[in-house]
Every structure is written in structure tokens, then in C-alpha cells.
Design a protein around this motif. Structure first.
Motif, PDB file in Angstrom:
ATOM      1  N   LEU A 126      30.806  33.181  27.935  1.00  0.00           N
ATOM      2  CA  LEU A 126      31.927  34.083  27.386  1.00  0.00           C
ATOM      3  C   LEU A 126      32.177  35.211  28.129  1.00  0.00           C
ATOM      4  O   LEU A 126      33.141  35.569  28.519  1.00  0.00           O
ATOM      5  CB  LEU A 126      31.747  34.120  25.942  1.00  0.00           C
ATOM      6  N   LEU A 127      31.070  36.033  28.502  1.00  0.00           N
ATOM      7  CA  LEU A 127      30.859  37.284  29.069  1.00  0.00           C
ATOM      8  C   LEU A 127      31.463  37.443  30.546  1.00  0.00           C
ATOM      9  O   LEU A 127      32.042  37.812  31.040  1.00  0.00           O
ATOM     10  CB  LEU A 127      29.770  38.004  28.968  1.00  0.00           C
ATOM     11  N   LEU A 128      30.829  36.345  31.073  1.00  0.00           N
ATOM     12  CA  LEU A 128      31.081  36.086  32.351  1.00  0.00           C
ATOM     13  C   LEU A 128      32.616  35.604  32.550  1.00  0.00           C
ATOM     14  O   LEU A 128      33.345  35.969  33.646  1.00  0.00           O
ATOM     15  CB  LEU A 128      30.245  34.674  33.165  1.00  0.00           C
ATOM     16  N   SER A 129      33.297  34.972  31.573  1.00  0.00           N
ATOM     17  CA  SER A 129      34.578  34.482  31.784  1.00  0.00           C
ATOM     18  C   SER A 129      35.384  35.696  31.644  1.00  0.00           C
ATOM     19  O   SER A 129      36.698  35.887  32.287  1.00  0.00           O
ATOM     20  CB  SER A 129      35.054  33.333  30.533  1.00  0.00           C
ATOM     21  N   LEU A 130      35.250  36.631  30.652  1.00  0.00           N
ATOM     22  CA  LEU A 130      35.807  37.743  30.462  1.00  0.00           C
ATOM     23  C   LEU A 130      35.675  38.881  31.773  1.00  0.00           C
ATOM     24  O   LEU A 130      36.771  39.333  32.084  1.00  0.00           O
ATOM     25  CB  LEU A 130      35.328  38.539  29.301  1.00  0.00           C
ATOM     26  N   LEU A 131      34.554  38.783  32.208  1.00  0.00           N
ATOM     27  CA  LEU A 131      34.591  39.627  33.256  1.00  0.00           C
ATOM     28  C   LEU A 131      35.351  39.113  34.538  1.00  0.00           C
ATOM     29  O   LEU A 131      35.955  39.747  35.356  1.00  0.00           O
ATOM     30  CB  LEU A 131      33.044  39.692  33.905  1.00  0.00           C
ATOM     31  N   ALA A 132      35.290  37.831  34.706  1.00  0.00           N
ATOM     32  CA  ALA A 132      36.331  37.158  35.880  1.00  0.00           C
ATOM     33  C   ALA A 132      37.868  37.436  35.643  1.00  0.00           C
ATOM     34  O   ALA A 132      38.515  37.639  36.354  1.00  0.00           O
ATOM     35  CB  ALA A 132      35.711  35.711  35.780  1.00  0.00           C
ATOM     36  N   PHE A 133      38.178  37.363  34.246  1.00  0.00           N
ATOM     37  CA  PHE A 133      39.412  37.664  33.856  1.00  0.00           C
ATOM     38  C   PHE A 133      39.856  39.083  34.333  1.00  0.00           C
ATOM     39  O   PHE A 133      41.009  39.269  34.769  1.00  0.00           O
ATOM     40  CB  PHE A 133      39.551  37.347  32.466  1.00  0.00           C
ATOM     41  N   PHE A 134      38.989  40.152  33.820  1.00  0.00           N
ATOM     42  CA  PHE A 134      39.302  41.460  34.194  1.00  0.00           C
ATOM     43  C   PHE A 134      39.467  41.783  35.673  1.00  0.00           C
ATOM     44  O   PHE A 134      40.230  42.512  36.284  1.00  0.00           O
ATOM     45  CB  PHE A 134      38.204  42.079  33.787  1.00  0.00           C
ATOM     46  N   TYR A 135      38.469  40.989  36.444  1.00  0.00           N
ATOM     47  CA  TYR A 135      38.444  40.936  38.083  1.00  0.00           C
ATOM     48  C   TYR A 135      39.664  40.287  38.453  1.00  0.00           C
ATOM     49  O   TYR A 135      40.788  40.970  39.490  1.00  0.00           O
ATOM     50  CB  TYR A 135      37.405  40.263  38.337  1.00  0.00           C
ATOM     51  N   VAL A 136      40.188  39.170  37.893  1.00  0.00           N
ATOM     52  CA  VAL A 136      41.738  38.381  38.400  1.00  0.00           C
ATOM     53  C   VAL A 136      42.997  39.600  37.933  1.00  0.00           C
ATOM     54  O   VAL A 136      43.597  39.755  38.813  1.00  0.00           O
ATOM     55  CB  VAL A 136      41.808  37.280  37.598  1.00  0.00           C
ATOM     56  N   GLU A 137      42.998  40.220  36.634  1.00  0.00           N
ATOM     57  CA  GLU A 137      43.742  41.110  36.431  1.00  0.00           C
ATOM     58  C   GLU A 137      44.146  42.445  37.285  1.00  0.00           C
ATOM     59  O   GLU A 137      45.132  42.848  37.446  1.00  0.00           O
ATOM     60  CB  GLU A 137      43.595  41.561  34.721  1.00  0.00           C
ATOM     61  N   GLU A 138      42.761  42.730  37.724  1.00  0.00           N
ATOM     62  CA  GLU A 138      42.865  44.013  38.556  1.00  0.00           C
ATOM     63  C   GLU A 138      43.219  43.543  39.853  1.00  0.00           C
ATOM     64  O   GLU A 138      43.886  44.548  40.829  1.00  0.00           O
ATOM     65  CB  GLU A 138      41.241  44.504  38.630  1.00  0.00           C
ATOM     66  N   THR A 139      42.665  42.572  40.691  1.00  0.00           N
ATOM     67  CA  THR A 139      42.896  42.503  42.035  1.00  0.00           C
ATOM     68  C   THR A 139      44.225  41.508  42.169  1.00  0.00           C
ATOM     69  O   THR A 139      44.696  41.421  43.280  1.00  0.00           O
ATOM     70  CB  THR A 139      41.747  41.816  42.507  1.00  0.00           C
ATOM     71  N   VAL A 140      44.627  40.406  41.424  1.00  0.00           N
ATOM     72  CA  VAL A 140      45.839  39.751  41.663  1.00  0.00           C
ATOM     73  C   VAL A 140      47.129  40.448  41.287  1.00  0.00           C
ATOM     74  O   VAL A 140      47.367  40.572  40.159  1.00  0.00           O
ATOM     75  CB  VAL A 140      45.484  38.178  41.127  1.00  0.00           C
ATOM     76  N   SER A 141      48.059  40.507  42.304  1.00  0.00           N
ATOM     77  CA  SER A 141      49.102  41.393  42.003  1.00  0.00           C
ATOM     78  C   SER A 141      50.212  40.370  41.468  1.00  0.00           C
ATOM     79  O   SER A 141      51.223  40.649  40.654  1.00  0.00           O
ATOM     80  CB  SER A 141      49.721  41.922  43.342  1.00  0.00           C
ATOM     81  N   ASN A 142      50.193  39.069  42.078  1.00  0.00           N
ATOM     82  CA  ASN A 142      51.273  38.139  41.583  1.00  0.00           C
ATOM     83  C   ASN A 142      51.078  37.627  40.191  1.00  0.00           C
ATOM     84  O   ASN A 142      49.780  37.378  39.808  1.00  0.00           O
ATOM     85  CB  ASN A 142      51.405  36.892  42.365  1.00  0.00           C
ATOM     86  N   PRO A 143      52.201  37.304  39.514  1.00  0.00           N
ATOM     87  CA  PRO A 143      52.039  36.738  38.022  1.00  0.00           C
ATOM     88  C   PRO A 143      51.530  35.268  38.306  1.00  0.00           C
ATOM     89  O   PRO A 143      51.676  34.681  39.159  1.00  0.00           O
ATOM     90  CB  PRO A 143      53.370  37.041  37.382  1.00  0.00           C
ATOM     91  N   LEU A 144      50.837  34.867  36.883  1.00  0.00           N
ATOM     92  CA  LEU A 144      50.406  33.603  36.874  1.00  0.00           C
ATOM     93  C   LEU A 144      51.386  32.627  36.266  1.00  0.00           C
ATOM     94  O   LEU A 144      52.354  33.193  35.350  1.00  0.00           O
ATOM     95  CB  LEU A 144      49.196  33.600  36.232  1.00  0.00           C
ATOM     96  N   ILE A 145      51.469  31.562  36.119  1.00  0.00           N
ATOM     97  CA  ILE A 145      52.502  30.652  35.434  1.00  0.00           C
ATOM     98  C   ILE A 145      51.838  30.490  34.085  1.00  0.00           C
ATOM     99  O   ILE A 145      52.874  29.798  33.207  1.00  0.00           O
ATOM    100  CB  ILE A 145      52.584  29.385  36.200  1.00  0.00           C
ATOM    101  N   LEU A 146      50.748  30.975  33.769  1.00  0.00           N
ATOM    102  CA  LEU A 146      50.388  30.721  32.288  1.00  0.00           C
ATOM    103  C   LEU A 146      50.976  31.755  31.295  1.00  0.00           C
ATOM    104  O   LEU A 146      51.180  32.921  31.675  1.00  0.00           O
ATOM    105  CB  LEU A 146      48.766  30.883  32.199  1.00  0.00           C
ATOM    106  N   LYS A 147      51.217  31.164  30.096  1.00  0.00           N
ATOM    107  CA  LYS A 147      52.233  32.067  29.108  1.00  0.00           C
ATOM    108  C   LYS A 147      51.200  33.057  28.284  1.00  0.00           C
ATOM    109  O   LYS A 147      51.664  33.924  27.816  1.00  0.00           O
ATOM    110  CB  LYS A 147      53.230  30.919  28.159  1.00  0.00           C
ATOM    111  N   SER A 148      50.096  32.698  28.346  1.00  0.00           N
ATOM    112  CA  SER A 148      48.741  33.217  27.574  1.00  0.00           C
ATOM    113  C   SER A 148      47.706  33.860  28.283  1.00  0.00           C
ATOM    114  O   SER A 148      47.294  33.051  29.159  1.00  0.00           O
ATOM    115  CB  SER A 148      48.479  32.664  26.249  1.00  0.00           C
ATOM    116  N   HIS A 149      47.260  34.869  27.970  1.00  0.00           N
ATOM    117  CA  HIS A 149      45.802  35.306  28.790  1.00  0.00           C
ATOM    118  C   HIS A 149      44.703  34.544  27.986  1.00  0.00           C
ATOM    119  O   HIS A 149      43.942  34.359  29.032  1.00  0.00           O
ATOM    120  CB  HIS A 149      45.665  36.804  28.290  1.00  0.00           C
TER     121      HIS A 149
END
Length: 345
Positions: A189-212
Motif C-alpha cells: 500500500l505504501l509503495l502504491s501511494l508513493l508511486a501515485f505521488f510520483y505520477v501526480e508530480e511528474t505526469v502533466s497530461n490528465p488520465l482517463i480515470l475518473k477517480s484517484h
């Protein structure tokens, strides 16, 4: 049901006689009464007249007429004033102060001043679900640690102890195994949260997912799959080349290292969420923790399998194939999923 011709004529004659009597009485009193009321029409019918016959008599004597409402303004300003005044389009209680002003034109768009505000970005600090999840992990971890404290100290002491050939392996209880699997889940769970933070910080394009939550759940499933796949791969390879006691000791050490990695990553996630620590700093910390535990795994692999082996270089091939390649596959799988979820304009 309607009257027959003779019955209707009798009713009309009877009504006509009453009209003549009323007219004569009106002449005596200097009044003229020529119209009958519905009550007088119904009283002129026989006592056994049906409702249909009564209705026919009323329709024969009275013809519907359209009422014309007065065009005079209503000074009392009743709610139905809009019906009487044809120039008004809505009731008075819906009027504003400027409705009767000649300069008031609400149908014309005058535009708006200023610029539109930016939407408030998503902040995990105010996310109740993530906060509750981390709080539950902390509370359950503290309860499990208080009950399995001796087991953790024993695992840490046995990790650096060199196992002899005839040394017996201690078996864990069911609660101790549950505690280890719980720590593995927390680490995922902690690794998935860290990966999510990294994606939110580095990926500028929006994702097709409606929910985080969907992206976090995908990363969590990938991390759990990674640990299960690595355990299955280790079991298949070690059963071919090494004895059963060495395999059991290696699996226990891996469970211990994975759980302790989650313990060290928990403060990093809390600081990142609630204290606005830069993501780059947390990335360096996470890489350092993973590198430290990979070195400890390398040491344990050498002590368990290759300490008495003359071919020392085999450990590098073994460790890179079963430890480094699955980790790179996990990172590559996350990057591939994120790239496929991007909205490319």
C-alpha cells in the motif's frame, strides 16, 4: 341516458308554467324574474328521476357561456392579477424592483467582469479514505507489534546469524504469520501511494480515470502481484538447486525484510501527505531504503545458499535474475499503465 320526446315536453311545459307564475308574482311585486335556478329545474322533475335525467334537464335549460374577466387593474394586487392584465407576463410576487423600468433589459447579455477561477487541485491531505486507511494501518500495526514484539526481535537476531548444517528451524505461530502478511500488505500500500505521488508530480497530461482511487488500486494490485510472483519464482528455483531448510530460512528472511521496509516507508508517506515534503526528497529516501534492503537480501542470499559454494560468481546471476529483474518489471509495468491511461491531445 336522455329523455324521450314526451317526457322532455312535459318537463318544459311544467317549467314554462312555473316561469309564468313567477312572472305574474314578479309583476305584483314590481320585479321581473324570468330565469330559473338549477334547484328549481331539479325540483320540477319527478321524484324517481335518475341522475342522467337530471343532467339532461340541466343541459337543456342552461347553456355554457364564456366568462370575460375584467380588464380594470386590480388595486389589491392579487396573485391572479397577471390574468386580468394582458400586458404583464408574470405575477407581481415574481417581479423585481426594476421590472417596470424602461431601461431594464434582462434579455440582453452584458457579460461578466474578471476571469474564471482555477479549480482546486486534488490534495490527499483532505482525503478521508486515505487518512482512515493510514490510521487503521498504524493502529493495527501497533497492536500487532505489542503482541509479536518478541517474534520481531528473534527474527532480527536470526537474520544475521549463520545457520549451521544441523540447526533446527523455528516455526512461527498463526498470529505471527498473519502479522508478517499484514506488513507485506502495508508495504504494498505504501509503495502504491508513493508511486501515485510520483505520477501526480511528474505526469502533466490528465488520465482517463475518473477517480484517484482507481490508480492507487491498480498500483496496489501490481505490488501485491510482484511480491507473490517473486515468492513463487524463488520457491520453484530454490527447490531445484537447494535443500528445503535453506528455502524455508530464505522465505522467512524475505518476509521479515519486506515488513521492515514497510515500517521505514510509513513515516515517508505521512510526511509527504501532511507536511508537504518535496516528492524528489521522498524519492531519494525511498530509493535509499530499497537499496539498503536489497543489499541485506544479497547478504542473506550469500549466507544461506552460496557460503559453502566454490563458484562465488553464481550469486550475482542468481540475485539479478530473481531480485532485480522482477523489480524492474514492476517499475516498467507501472510506467506502461500510466502511459496507456494518458489523454493525448
Amino acid at each position: 341516458m336522455v329523455f324521450k320526446a314526451d317526457s322532455l315536453n312535459n318537463v318544459r311545459q311544467h317549467i314554462g308554467g312555473e316561469v309564468t307564475e313567477n312572472r305574474q308574482e314578479g309583476q305584483k311585486g314590481n320585479t321581473v324574474t324570468t330565469e330559473l335556478t338549477p334547484r328549481q329545474v331539479l325540483q320540477s322533475l319527478p321524484e324517481n328521476a335518475t341522475p342522467a335525467q337530471q343532467d339532461s334537464a340541466i343541459q337543456a335549460h342552461f347553456k355554457p357561456a364564456r366568462e370575460h374577466l375584467s380588464t380594470c387593474p386590480d388595486t389589491l394586487r392579487m396573485p391572479f392579477d397577471s390574468i386580468a392584465a394582458k400586458d404583464e407576463q408574470k405575477p407581481f410576487f415574481e417581479e423585481s424592483f426594476f421590472d417596470r423600468d424602461s431601461m431594464f433589459h434582462p434579455e440582453l447579455s452584458g457579460g461578466r467582469y474578471g476571469v474564471s477561477g482555477d479549480p482546486v487541485p486534488y490534495n490527499m491531505r483532505g482525503d478521508d479514505l486515505i487518512t482512515g486507511l493510514l490510521l487503521a494501518c498504524f493502529i493495527l500495526g501497533m497492536i500487532a507489534f505489542s503482541r509479536s514484539r518478541d517474534f520481531i526481535f528473534r527474527q532480527a537476531k536470526n537474520f544475521f546469524r549463520v545457520r549451521r548444517g544441523n540447526t533446527t528451524v523455528e516455526n512461527e505461530t498463526t498470529s505471527e504469520l498473519r502479522f508478517q502478511f499484514f506488513l507485506v500488505f502495508v508495504t504494498s500500500l505504501l509503495l502504491s501511494l508513493l508511486a501515485f505521488f510520483y505520477v501526480e508530480e511528474t505526469v502533466s497530461n490528465p488520465l482517463i480515470l475518473k477517480s484517484h482511487y482507481t490508480l492507487i488500486a491498480i498500483f496496489l494490485a501490481l505490488c501485491l502481484t510482484y511480491f507473490l510472483f517473486k515468492a513463487a519464482l524463488y520457491s520453484m528455483v530454490n527447490l531445484v538447486f537447494f535443500d528445503r531448510a535453506s528455502n524455508v530460512a530464505w522465505i522467512k528472511s524475505q518476509l521479515f525484510l519486506t515488513g521492515m521496509a514497510g515500517v521505514l516507508l510509513f513515516p515517508a508517506v505521512v510526511l509527504l501527505i501532511y507536511f508537504n515534503i518535496p516528492v524528489q526528497t521522498m524519492l531519494i529516501y525511498t530509493v535509499t531504503v530499497l537499496f539498503l534492503f536489497k543489499m541485506l537480501s544479497f547478504y542473506k542470499c550469500y549466507v544461506t545458499f552460496f557460503r559453502n559454494n566454490d563458484f562465488k560468481l553464481q550469486i550475482f546471476l542468481y540475485f539479478c535474475t530473481l531480485e532485480i529483474v522482477p523489480l524492474l518489471t514492476l517499475v516498467g509495468g507501472m510506467m506502461m499503465i500510466v502511459n496507456n491511461l494518458k489523454i493525448n491531445y
